[in-house]
Design an enzyme around this catalytic site. Structure first.
Site, PDB file in Angstrom:
ATOM      1  N   ASP A 138      16.987   9.880  -8.050  1.00  0.00           N
ATOM      2  CA  ASP A 138      18.441  10.058  -7.846  1.00  0.00           C
ATOM      3  C   ASP A 138      18.861   9.939  -6.388  1.00  0.00           C
ATOM      4  O   ASP A 138      19.961  10.370  -6.022  1.00  0.00           O
ATOM      5  CB  ASP A 138      18.900  11.410  -8.400  1.00  0.00           C
ATOM      6  CG  ASP A 138      18.776  11.495  -9.921  1.00  0.00           C
ATOM      7  OD1 ASP A 138      18.765  10.435 -10.563  1.00  0.00           O
ATOM      8  OD2 ASP A 138      18.684  12.618 -10.445  1.00  0.00           O
ATOM      9  N   LYS A 146       3.166   4.385  -1.271  1.00  0.00           N
ATOM     10  CA  LYS A 146       3.221   5.289  -2.427  1.00  0.00           C
ATOM     11  C   LYS A 146       4.499   6.103  -2.287  1.00  0.00           C
ATOM     12  O   LYS A 146       4.521   7.120  -1.589  1.00  0.00           O
ATOM     13  CB  LYS A 146       2.008   6.223  -2.476  1.00  0.00           C
ATOM     14  CG  LYS A 146       0.683   5.501  -2.631  1.00  0.00           C
ATOM     15  CD  LYS A 146      -0.057   5.498  -1.332  1.00  0.00           C
ATOM     16  CE  LYS A 146      -1.399   4.799  -1.493  1.00  0.00           C
ATOM     17  NZ  LYS A 146      -1.921   4.346  -0.206  1.00  0.00           N
ATOM     18  N   ASP A 156       0.054  18.559  19.319  1.00  0.00           N
ATOM     19  CA  ASP A 156       0.536  19.778  19.992  1.00  0.00           C
ATOM     20  C   ASP A 156       1.273  20.739  19.065  1.00  0.00           C
ATOM     21  O   ASP A 156       2.100  21.542  19.522  1.00  0.00           O
ATOM     22  CB  ASP A 156       1.466  19.407  21.161  1.00  0.00           C
ATOM     23  CG  ASP A 156       0.733  18.692  22.284  1.00  0.00           C
ATOM     24  OD1 ASP A 156      -0.508  18.798  22.342  1.00  0.00           O
ATOM     25  OD2 ASP A 156       1.399  18.027  23.091  1.00  0.00           O
ATOM     26  N   HIS A 168       0.827  -1.208   0.000  1.00  0.00           N
ATOM     27  CA  HIS A 168       0.000   0.000   0.000  1.00  0.00           C
ATOM     28  C   HIS A 168       0.865   1.263   0.000  1.00  0.00           C
ATOM     29  O   HIS A 168       0.348   2.370   0.122  1.00  0.00           O
ATOM     30  CB  HIS A 168      -0.911  -0.033   1.240  1.00  0.00           C
ATOM     31  CG  HIS A 168      -2.052   0.917   1.202  1.00  0.00           C
ATOM     32  ND1 HIS A 168      -2.158   2.000   2.057  1.00  0.00           N
ATOM     33  CD2 HIS A 168      -3.153   0.968   0.410  1.00  0.00           C
ATOM     34  CE1 HIS A 168      -3.268   2.655   1.813  1.00  0.00           C
ATOM     35  NE2 HIS A 168      -3.893   2.066   0.817  1.00  0.00           N
ATOM     36  N   LYS A 220      -3.920  10.954   5.348  1.00  0.00           N
ATOM     37  CA  LYS A 220      -3.543  10.165   6.526  1.00  0.00           C
ATOM     38  C   LYS A 220      -2.549  11.005   7.330  1.00  0.00           C
ATOM     39  O   LYS A 220      -1.330  10.874   7.161  1.00  0.00           O
ATOM     40  CB  LYS A 220      -2.907   8.843   6.118  1.00  0.00           C
ATOM     41  CG  LYS A 220      -3.742   7.974   5.149  1.00  0.00           C
ATOM     42  CD  LYS A 220      -3.192   8.054   3.771  1.00  0.00           C
ATOM     43  CE  LYS A 220      -3.742   7.042   2.789  1.00  0.00           C
ATOM     44  NZ  LYS A 220      -5.101   6.726   2.785  1.00  0.00           N
ATOM     45  N   HIS A 264      -8.945  11.653   1.784  1.00  0.00           N
ATOM     46  CA  HIS A 264      -8.102  10.454   1.750  1.00  0.00           C
ATOM     47  C   HIS A 264      -6.785  10.663   2.504  1.00  0.00           C
ATOM     48  O   HIS A 264      -5.908   9.804   2.501  1.00  0.00           O
ATOM     49  CB  HIS A 264      -7.821  10.090   0.277  1.00  0.00           C
ATOM     50  CG  HIS A 264      -7.248   8.731   0.072  1.00  0.00           C
ATOM     51  ND1 HIS A 264      -5.960   8.530  -0.392  1.00  0.00           N
ATOM     52  CD2 HIS A 264      -7.775   7.492   0.240  1.00  0.00           C
ATOM     53  CE1 HIS A 264      -5.729   7.233  -0.496  1.00  0.00           C
ATOM     54  NE2 HIS A 264      -6.810   6.578  -0.113  1.00  0.00           N
TER      55      HIS A 264
END
Length: 482
Positions: free
Chosen positions: A229, A224, A407, A222, A402, A400
């Site tokens: 380089d 991404k 704080d 999952h 995450k 979508h």
């Protein structure tokens, strides 16, 4: 005895044997164990088939095998940092961050997550801007381009990306593209033809060796990640497809969070990509020096760790880091997630924080993309609201992102959803960021998103229809095994 009776006895003995194996030999949590036992006994034949496909645990990878001969360099740096953070000796410029040395140590111990503090971060919440930046960096690549994505679509964006990669491969640049076999199951075989013809390489993660039968279907990459380089890295929630540009009429605007990173944190992304590639591809890549251009330059001064987790480990590294962050909160916790299916430890940490006077805010989408997970997420809202946690339902398109911000000091952005699948079954990676400026930028984004949300009340939640409550209850019961 008749043939039917013998068959019934055989199925019963098989189910009992499997149930005993699950209970006594496999290390599973109690919820998952009893969910599987119920499935086996109440759906005898189908339950056994479901277990073969969805329930088997994956063997742990051998880190040294996947890292190659040059793992010594990583281990030396790892040993130095372990000693330094265990003794709370790291020389933070801002001594306020010394309180997080135990969290940094935990991530080091559980996930080889080396700490770097020379990083620069750009934040993208819009797919067009993120992919424009990525394509610009791909065009400037001088040695290699490494990509891993869960979902890749055969649409305008997907074809545009492959064309750009093929052009670089034709110039002699090393191009490697790793995609998840399940997440990208709709990809036609011709999709990478242009890239392969130009000398680039692509490989599917855990593909089916037998048509229509994949015993690893429950384990998905999952992540991404994009590494150019060894100097520029991307990590976050955007997959590759037109819907991530807001072009899907059903979802409308796609609200996500992605990071572009410069600095030595990119090397951790690189190591993870190469390990994933070596796991999926027969031709192993050594961790050669040109993939790890360690620099003494300071693109920025942001402290970071890249924490990976997956079903090959007994630990749930990203979840544990979330819990550690939440327990460290003194003022605010701001969480954005498309799916909310926590285990007891995570749910308890959020409730205790709220009951201790911490301002806890959780933002989720108001519309579903996966109904089963959507219903399961809704089943937890009553407990959250009763603890004083504020729940924001995002209404402008699909959320979508995450992200977790504590704080306005530490934050996490990555690929892991706040659900059992991400913590236990998927291969994930999150950036944990120790920096006031970045955390404040993420907080500002959260506050802007609040303007596009509906603040859910306990009265509204209690008034939902009975049928909706039933769907939520069933989804929550089955979520540990699906």
């Amino acid at each position: 005895m008749s043939l039917l009776q013998n068959l019934s006895l055989l199925i019963m003995l098989l189910n009992i044997s499997l149930a005993v194996t699950i209970i006594f030999l496999e290390r599973r949590n109690a919820t998952s164990t009893w969910a599987w036992v119920m499935v086996l006994f109440f759906i005898p034949v189908l339950g056994f088939i479901m277990y073969l496909i969805l329930g088997q645990k994956i063997k742990r990878r051998k880190l040294n095998k996947l890292l190659g001969d040059n793992q010594r360099i990583i281990e030396e740096e790892y040993g130095k940092q372990m000693t330094m953070f265990a003794g709370r000796e790291y020389p933070f410029e801002d001594r306020d961050f010394a309180k997080y040395q135990d969290m940094i140590y935990m991530n080091l111990l559980s996930s080889y997550a080396l700490y770097t503090d020379n990083n620069e971060i750009d934040i993208y919440t819009n797919g067009n801007r993120k992919f424009d930046a990525l394509l610009e960096d791909i065009a400037a690549a001088s040695h290699h381009i490494h990509l891993v994505y869960y979902i890749v679509r055969d649409d305008a964006l997907g074809r545009r990306l492959v064309k750009a990669l093929a052009e670089k491969a034709a110039q002699g640049i090393e191009v490697r593209f790793l995609y998840d076999h399940i997440g990208s199951s709709a990809l036609p075989k011709r999709f990478f033809r242009e890239l392969r013809a130009a000398g680039g390489m692509e490989v599917a993660f855990f593909p089916s060796r037998i048509p229509y039968l994949n015993l690893k279907i429950n384990y998905r990459n999952h992540r991404k990640l994009a590494i150019i380089d060894g100097k520029v890295g991307y990590i976050g929630g955007f997959n590759i497809g037109d819907e991530y540009l807001g072009l899907n009429k059903h979802f409308g605007e796609w609200r996500d969070t992605h990071l572009k990173v410069k600095g030595n944190a990119v090397l951790q992304m690189q190591a993870q990509f190469l390990m994933d590639w070596n796991l999926a591809f027969s031709g192993k890549i050594e961790l050669l020096e040109h993939y790890f251009p360690v620099s003494d330059e300071m693109p920025g001064r942001i402290g970071m760790q890249l924490v990976a987790s997956g079903p090959d480990s007994e630990e749930q590294q990203i979840k544990n880091a979330y819990v550690k962050m939440i327990y460290s909160a003194e003022q605010t916790i701001c969480l954005q997630t498309p799916y909310f299916v926590p285990d007891e430890s995570l749910l308890t940490s959020l409730r205790i924080a709220a009951q201790s006077g911490v301002d806890v805010r959780i933002m989720m989408p108001s519309k579903p993309d996966h109904f089963f997970v959507y219903w399961a997420s809704r089943s937890y809202m009553g407990e959250l609201l009763a603890s004083g946690i504020k729940i924001y339902l995002y209404e402008r398109g699909f959320l979508h992102a995450k992200t977790l911000v504590i704080d306005s000091k530490v934050a996490s952005v990555g690929t892991a959803n706040l659900d059992i699948r991400s913590f236990k079954l998927n291969f994930e990676m999150n950036a944990f960021i120790y920096d006031r400026d970045t955390s404040n930028r993420l907080m500002d984004i959260f506050r802007q998103d609040e303007k596009e949300c509906h603040l859910l009340t306990a009265e509204e939640y209690a008034a939902r229809p009975l049928f909706q409550r039933m769907k939520e209850s069933v989804s929550r019961l089955l979520s540990p095994i699906l």
